[in-house]
Write a protein that holds these residues in place. Structure first.
Motif, PDB file in Angstrom:
ATOM      1  N   SER A  51      -7.201  -1.411  10.357  1.00 35.15           N
ATOM      2  CA  SER A  51      -6.041  -2.301  10.405  1.00 35.15           C
ATOM      3  C   SER A  51      -4.761  -1.596  10.807  1.00 35.15           C
ATOM      4  O   SER A  51      -3.723  -2.238  10.976  1.00 35.15           O
ATOM      5  CB  SER A  51      -5.844  -2.954   9.032  1.00 35.15           C
ATOM      6  OG  SER A  51      -5.657  -1.955   8.041  1.00 35.15           O
ATOM      7  N   GLY A  52      -4.790  -0.274  10.933  1.00 37.87           N
ATOM      8  CA  GLY A  52      -3.573   0.458  11.236  1.00 37.87           C
ATOM      9  C   GLY A  52      -3.564   1.049  12.633  1.00 37.87           C
ATOM     10  O   GLY A  52      -4.459   0.811  13.456  1.00 37.87           O
ATOM     11  N   VAL A  53      -2.541   1.855  12.884  1.00 33.87           N
ATOM     12  CA  VAL A  53      -2.385   2.488  14.199  1.00 33.87           C
ATOM     13  C   VAL A  53      -2.219   4.001  14.072  1.00 33.87           C
ATOM     14  O   VAL A  53      -2.045   4.689  15.075  1.00 33.87           O
ATOM     15  CB  VAL A  53      -1.176   1.900  14.953  1.00 33.87           C
ATOM     16  CG1 VAL A  53      -1.406   0.431  15.267  1.00 33.87           C
ATOM     17  CG2 VAL A  53       0.118   2.089  14.154  1.00 33.87           C
ATOM     18  N   ALA A  54      -2.242   4.517  12.848  1.00 32.50           N
ATOM     19  CA  ALA A  54      -2.010   5.946  12.639  1.00 32.50           C
ATOM     20  C   ALA A  54      -3.137   6.772  13.255  1.00 32.50           C
ATOM     21  O   ALA A  54      -4.282   6.328  13.365  1.00 32.50           O
ATOM     22  CB  ALA A  54      -1.906   6.249  11.147  1.00 32.50           C
ATOM     23  N   LEU A  86       1.104   8.641   3.873  1.00 28.34           N
ATOM     24  CA  LEU A  86       0.085   7.714   4.360  1.00 28.34           C
ATOM     25  C   LEU A  86      -0.324   6.732   3.270  1.00 28.34           C
ATOM     26  O   LEU A  86      -0.612   5.566   3.538  1.00 28.34           O
ATOM     27  CB  LEU A  86      -1.129   8.510   4.837  1.00 28.34           C
ATOM     28  CG  LEU A  86      -0.894   9.312   6.119  1.00 28.34           C
ATOM     29  CD1 LEU A  86      -2.023  10.289   6.315  1.00 28.34           C
ATOM     30  CD2 LEU A  86      -0.768   8.387   7.316  1.00 28.34           C
ATOM     31  N   ALA A 126       2.011   3.604   2.799  1.00 23.45           N
ATOM     32  CA  ALA A 126       1.800   2.509   3.749  1.00 23.45           C
ATOM     33  C   ALA A 126       0.382   1.998   3.587  1.00 23.45           C
ATOM     34  O   ALA A 126      -0.404   1.967   4.528  1.00 23.45           O
ATOM     35  CB  ALA A 126       2.051   3.001   5.166  1.00 23.45           C
ATOM     36  N   SER A 127       0.016   1.662   2.340  1.00 24.15           N
ATOM     37  CA  SER A 127      -1.372   1.334   2.035  1.00 24.15           C
ATOM     38  C   SER A 127      -1.717  -0.080   2.467  1.00 24.15           C
ATOM     39  O   SER A 127      -0.865  -0.912   2.722  1.00 24.15           O
ATOM     40  CB  SER A 127      -1.632   1.518   0.543  1.00 24.15           C
ATOM     41  OG  SER A 127      -0.817   0.629  -0.193  1.00 24.15           O
ATOM     42  N   CYS A 128      -3.031  -0.313   2.534  1.00 28.14           N
ATOM     43  CA  CYS A 128      -3.561  -1.639   2.816  1.00 28.14           C
ATOM     44  C   CYS A 128      -4.715  -1.860   1.852  1.00 28.14           C
ATOM     45  O   CYS A 128      -5.024  -1.009   1.040  1.00 28.14           O
ATOM     46  CB  CYS A 128      -4.011  -1.734   4.277  1.00 28.14           C
ATOM     47  SG  CYS A 128      -5.344  -0.574   4.654  1.00 28.14           S
ATOM     48  N   CYS A 162      -7.559   2.157   5.807  1.00 31.26           N
ATOM     49  CA  CYS A 162      -6.516   1.604   6.680  1.00 31.26           C
ATOM     50  C   CYS A 162      -6.722   1.943   8.149  1.00 31.26           C
ATOM     51  O   CYS A 162      -5.869   1.627   8.988  1.00 31.26           O
ATOM     52  CB  CYS A 162      -5.114   2.047   6.239  1.00 31.26           C
ATOM     53  SG  CYS A 162      -4.740   1.683   4.514  1.00 31.26           S
ATOM     54  N   TYR A 163      -7.822   2.623   8.484  1.00 28.88           N
ATOM     55  CA  TYR A 163      -8.012   2.989   9.883  1.00 28.88           C
ATOM     56  C   TYR A 163      -8.111   1.750  10.776  1.00 28.88           C
ATOM     57  O   TYR A 163      -7.437   1.662  11.811  1.00 28.88           O
ATOM     58  CB  TYR A 163      -9.270   3.846  10.051  1.00 28.88           C
ATOM     59  CG  TYR A 163      -9.518   4.236  11.499  1.00 28.88           C
ATOM     60  CD1 TYR A 163      -8.914   5.356  12.038  1.00 28.88           C
ATOM     61  CD2 TYR A 163     -10.317   3.449  12.336  1.00 28.88           C
ATOM     62  CE1 TYR A 163      -9.110   5.708  13.369  1.00 28.88           C
ATOM     63  CE2 TYR A 163     -10.515   3.787  13.664  1.00 28.88           C
ATOM     64  CZ  TYR A 163      -9.912   4.912  14.176  1.00 28.88           C
ATOM     65  OH  TYR A 163     -10.096   5.242  15.496  1.00 28.88           O
ATOM     66  N   GLU A 211      -7.753  -2.121   2.767  1.00 24.70           N
ATOM     67  CA  GLU A 211      -8.970  -1.606   3.400  1.00 24.70           C
ATOM     68  C   GLU A 211      -9.393  -0.283   2.766  1.00 24.70           C
ATOM     69  O   GLU A 211      -8.571   0.573   2.454  1.00 24.70           O
ATOM     70  CB  GLU A 211      -8.676  -1.403   4.889  1.00 24.70           C
ATOM     71  CG  GLU A 211      -9.835  -0.872   5.702  1.00 24.70           C
ATOM     72  CD  GLU A 211      -9.385  -0.560   7.134  1.00 24.70           C
ATOM     73  OE1 GLU A 211      -9.950   0.380   7.708  1.00 24.70           O
ATOM     74  OE2 GLU A 211      -8.469  -1.233   7.623  1.00 24.70           O
ATOM     75  N   TYR A 220      -5.319  10.451  13.057  1.00 27.75           N
ATOM     76  CA  TYR A 220      -5.813  11.254  11.938  1.00 27.75           C
ATOM     77  C   TYR A 220      -6.427  12.570  12.434  1.00 27.75           C
ATOM     78  O   TYR A 220      -6.989  12.634  13.544  1.00 27.75           O
ATOM     79  CB  TYR A 220      -6.880  10.478  11.160  1.00 27.75           C
ATOM     80  CG  TYR A 220      -6.388   9.195  10.555  1.00 27.75           C
ATOM     81  CD1 TYR A 220      -5.840   9.179   9.285  1.00 27.75           C
ATOM     82  CD2 TYR A 220      -6.462   7.999  11.265  1.00 27.75           C
ATOM     83  CE1 TYR A 220      -5.383   8.001   8.714  1.00 27.75           C
ATOM     84  CE2 TYR A 220      -6.000   6.810  10.713  1.00 27.75           C
ATOM     85  CZ  TYR A 220      -5.460   6.817   9.438  1.00 27.75           C
ATOM     86  OH  TYR A 220      -5.004   5.649   8.885  1.00 27.75           O
TER      87      TYR A 220
END
Length: 709
Positions: A60-63, A23, A26-28, A57-58, A30, A65
């Motif tokens: 801006s992402g789609v993962a 995880l 795949a940093s951002c 990254c919550y 945020e 948790y």
């Protein structure tokens, strides 16, 4: 400092690293964020407040948790967990790659969280509805854990145990449990007792040594232990039921939940294939005066002869019949649930029962004045079985004895009769134990018994001749308790040399040492699947006999016995109880001329049992004292023997010549029973088993107060 501590703690944890690292790659830009939100409850039809932490990254992402539901305690709110530093610790763990990113939900319980109502608007229903709504609002992976502080810990277990398939972990941090607090259908203590599953959520309990929620937490621990449920139990020395305490341990809490999201659900280990057999024993109510059966008597009973002293249960009659034993029709048979009461209310009665049905309020009888487990060859009540209940490799026996001082007239008697004769009366018995213990009062001193300038107790100083120390080897002594008040009478050099002598013989020491730290150090025994922690201490002094590390004290730094400092014991005993199966405390208490304990004895010994000691034994009394099977608040029976009496000592009065040795039976990590050896000292130096009418009179005198049992 708190951030640095949390980071260091997080770095120590390696489980789940690959998931967190993936995880992280795949940093951002945020960062994680803590928000205050509201939702409308389907249960109360009102708006409710909650706090939520969303990981980096919550947005801006789609993962998806894992979701952690954390519940606050009474008189707190949805900010409690963040205020304690949990979110800080989590962010440090995510940055370090030691904790997986997760969603943390922290609802405000309002008044409903403090109500013991279980209807259509109860708090458990509110929380379950909250989780359902949050599953639509946030991207949860389907992996959930639940935990809580104090009252929140109650709700975490109340919900988590009832919906165990929905949670990978349940955490209770100073959780409040009370059997009388909530009806059994909704009480976590009762729910835990009825669990029967193939897999379980990861379970955690923690508390401080000064935590007012201790009784209920200890009851839950005992339930988990008896059911052999995998769980983690942590006791924090000095910890209280307060935010100051909880804030110090949020790193450990995070570690628990992080591991739960990264590791498989625990599965209780199936019972290992046993090399044992099905064993039955004769037994009596603990307060009964009977000690042994003749083998011929037992053989006659099993051959169908009448025996008016025997009481058996209905299931015993059936099971013995299945093994080919038809007992006499006049033998008393009672309902299984009435067996113990029938024995307790009777006089001179005994029973036969399977080994695994033995318990602390029953005492195993000997056969021909020797323990049954040592003479199974030719014993009729041991069978090959598809359901074995006894494996000798799971049994540990510890034999404890009282005051030994190879000094004064005992020294002279040893010179006259010889060590072999002195050992002969108990040697065969004590060498059967896995551990035989002696509470030794006298150190080896050059020129003993002549006094010298080092004698600190003047004319009352006790010493032991070096050649007499060979008696310990003849008896197979495994543990020497050096907490005695005469141990340093002939100076500290003699005491140190005595410690070195025993160590060279392979004898382990407890209760004393070269300094206060070593004197207080527990003796840890790992034997046949049981983990035993043993402390010994001296409650009375004199000061020169007590180890001290303070150079400013009146006598300066010195070796000696551990002092029974109550603050130390209050911290040490519960921690040891959380880490080991059985905790044993032997202590030199204030000598008392009676056979029954005084109020001081009772208060202190029971306190030690409440703090975590499963066995509390007085080793200083020069005559035997009574026994108590003490029911602790945690729901277990602690064995308390207020005084064992002399083993090797020169006193000649009736009560000072008669003694007990107590043998603890530990089986598969549990204190199962205690066996008594009533003895008498002949010639001031030869202890042996009491016999005949003398045995009966002594046991009757010492055990007549059956209310203690």
């Amino acid at each position: 400092m708190r951030h640095l501590f949390m980071l260091m703690f997080a770095l120590s944890w390696l489980g789940g690293l690959s998931q967190a690292q993936t995880l992280k790659e795949a940093s951002c830009e945020e960062t994680g964020a803590l928000h205050s939100e509201t939702y409308t409850s389907s249960i109360t039809r009102r708006d409710h407040r909650y706090a939520v932490y969303l990981p980096p990254c919550y947005t801006s992402g789609v993962a998806a948790y894992p979701v952690l539901l954390l519940l606050h305690g009474s008189n707190a709110n949805d900010s409690q967990w963040a205020r304690l530093g949990f979110i800080d610790a989590l962010e440090a763990g995510i940055r370090a790659g030691s904790a997986p990113p997760m969603i943390v939900l922290m609802p405000y319980g309002s008044a409903e969280a403090n109500q013991n109502r279980f209807d259509t608007t109860s708090y458990d229903r509110i929380l379950l509805d909250f989780l359902e709504q949050m599953s639509l609002r946030y991207r949860g992976s389907g992996s959930q854990a639940i935990g809580g502080i104090s009252r929140g810990g109650f709700w975490a277990y109340q919900i988590g145990l009832r919906h165990a398939d929905d949670f990978v972990a349940i955490g209770g941090h100073s959780p409040y449990f009370d059997r009388a607090h909530v009806a059994s259908a909704h009480n976590p203590l009762h729910i835990a007792e009825s669990l029967d599953r193939e897999s379980y959520p990861r379970l955690w309990l923690d508390r401080g040594t000064a935590d007012h929620a201790v009784p209920g937490i200890e009851q839950m621990r005992v339930i988990f232990q008896r059911a052999k449920l995998p769980h983690e139990y942590v006791v924090h020395p000095g910890g209280t039921h307060s935010e100051d305490s909880w804030s110090q341990h949020v790193g450990a809490y995070l570690d628990f939940y992080a591991r739960a999201f990264s590791e498989p659900r625990p599965i209780p280990e199936p019972a290992a294939a046993s090399a044992g057999v099905e064993l039955w024993l004769p037994a009596v109510d603990f307060g009964e005066t009977m000690l042994s059966l003749d083998r011929a008597e037992l053989d006659a009973i099993l051959a169908g002869e009448a025996e008016d002293r025997l009481i058996i249960s209905e299931s015993t009659q059936s099971r013995l019949a299945a093994h080919g034993f038809q007992l006499h029709a006049d033998i008393e048979i009672v309902d299984d649930l009435r067996l113990f009461n029938a024995l307790w209310l009777s006089t001179g009665k005994f029973t036969l029962l399977p080994f695994d049905e033995l318990h602390m309020r029953l005492r195993p009888l000997w056969l021909d004045d020797a323990p049954v487990v040592d003479q199974l060859a030719g014993y009729q009540l041991v069978f090959e079985s598809d359901a074995p209940n006894y494996d000798p490799n799971k049994l540990t026996r510890i034999t404890l004895s009282g005051t030994t001082a190879l000094a004064r007239h005992t020294l002279t008697a040893l010179d006259e009769m010889g060590l072999q004769q002195a050992a002969s009366g108990i040697q065969d018995y004590v060498r059967l134990a896995d551990y035989f213990h002696i509470a030794n009062e006298a150190s080896i001193a050059p020129g003993c018994p002549q006094l010298n300038d080092a004698a600190l107790a003047g004319q009352s100083s006790l010493c032991m001749k070096r050649e007499h120390a060979d008696l310990f080897g003849l008896l197979g002594v495994d543990v020497v308790d050096v907490s005695g008040n005469h141990i340093a009478d002939f100076g500290y050099e003699s005491f140190i040399n005595t410690l070195d002598h025993f160590a060279a013989q392979g004898i382990q020491l407890v209760g004393g040492g070269r300094d206060q730290v070593s004197a207080r150090s527990p003796l840890i025994l790992q034997q046949n699947g049981s983990s035993i922690a043993w402390l010994a201490c001296n409650a009375v002094g004199p000061a020169y006999a007590l180890a001290n590390d303070d150079p400013e004290s009146a006598l300066g730094r010195r070796p000696g016995a551990a002092f029974c400092n109550k603050a130390w014991l209050h911290e040490a005993l519960p921690v040891l109880a959380s880490q080991h199966d059985v905790v044993l405390l032997t202590l030199q208490f204030r000598e008392f001329s009676g056979f029954e304990p005084n109020e001081r004895h009772i208060h202190d010994y029971q306190a030690y049992a409440e703090w975590g000691a499963d066995v509390v034994i007085g080793t200083a009394q020069h005559q035997s004292m009574s026994i108590e099977l003490y029911q602790t608040r945690r729901g277990e029976i602690a064995y308390i023997h207020y005084g064992l009496g002399n083993l090797f000592f020169d006193q000649e009065l009736w009560g000072q010549r008669r003694f007990f040795m107590d043998t603890l039976y530990l089986y598969d990590g549990r204190l199962l029973a205690v066996e008594l050896f009533p003895g008498i000292i002949d010639g001031r130096a030869r202890p042996r088993l009491l016999e005949g009418e003398d045995r009966f009179n002594f046991l009757h005198f010492m055990l007549i107060q059956k209310s203690s049992f």
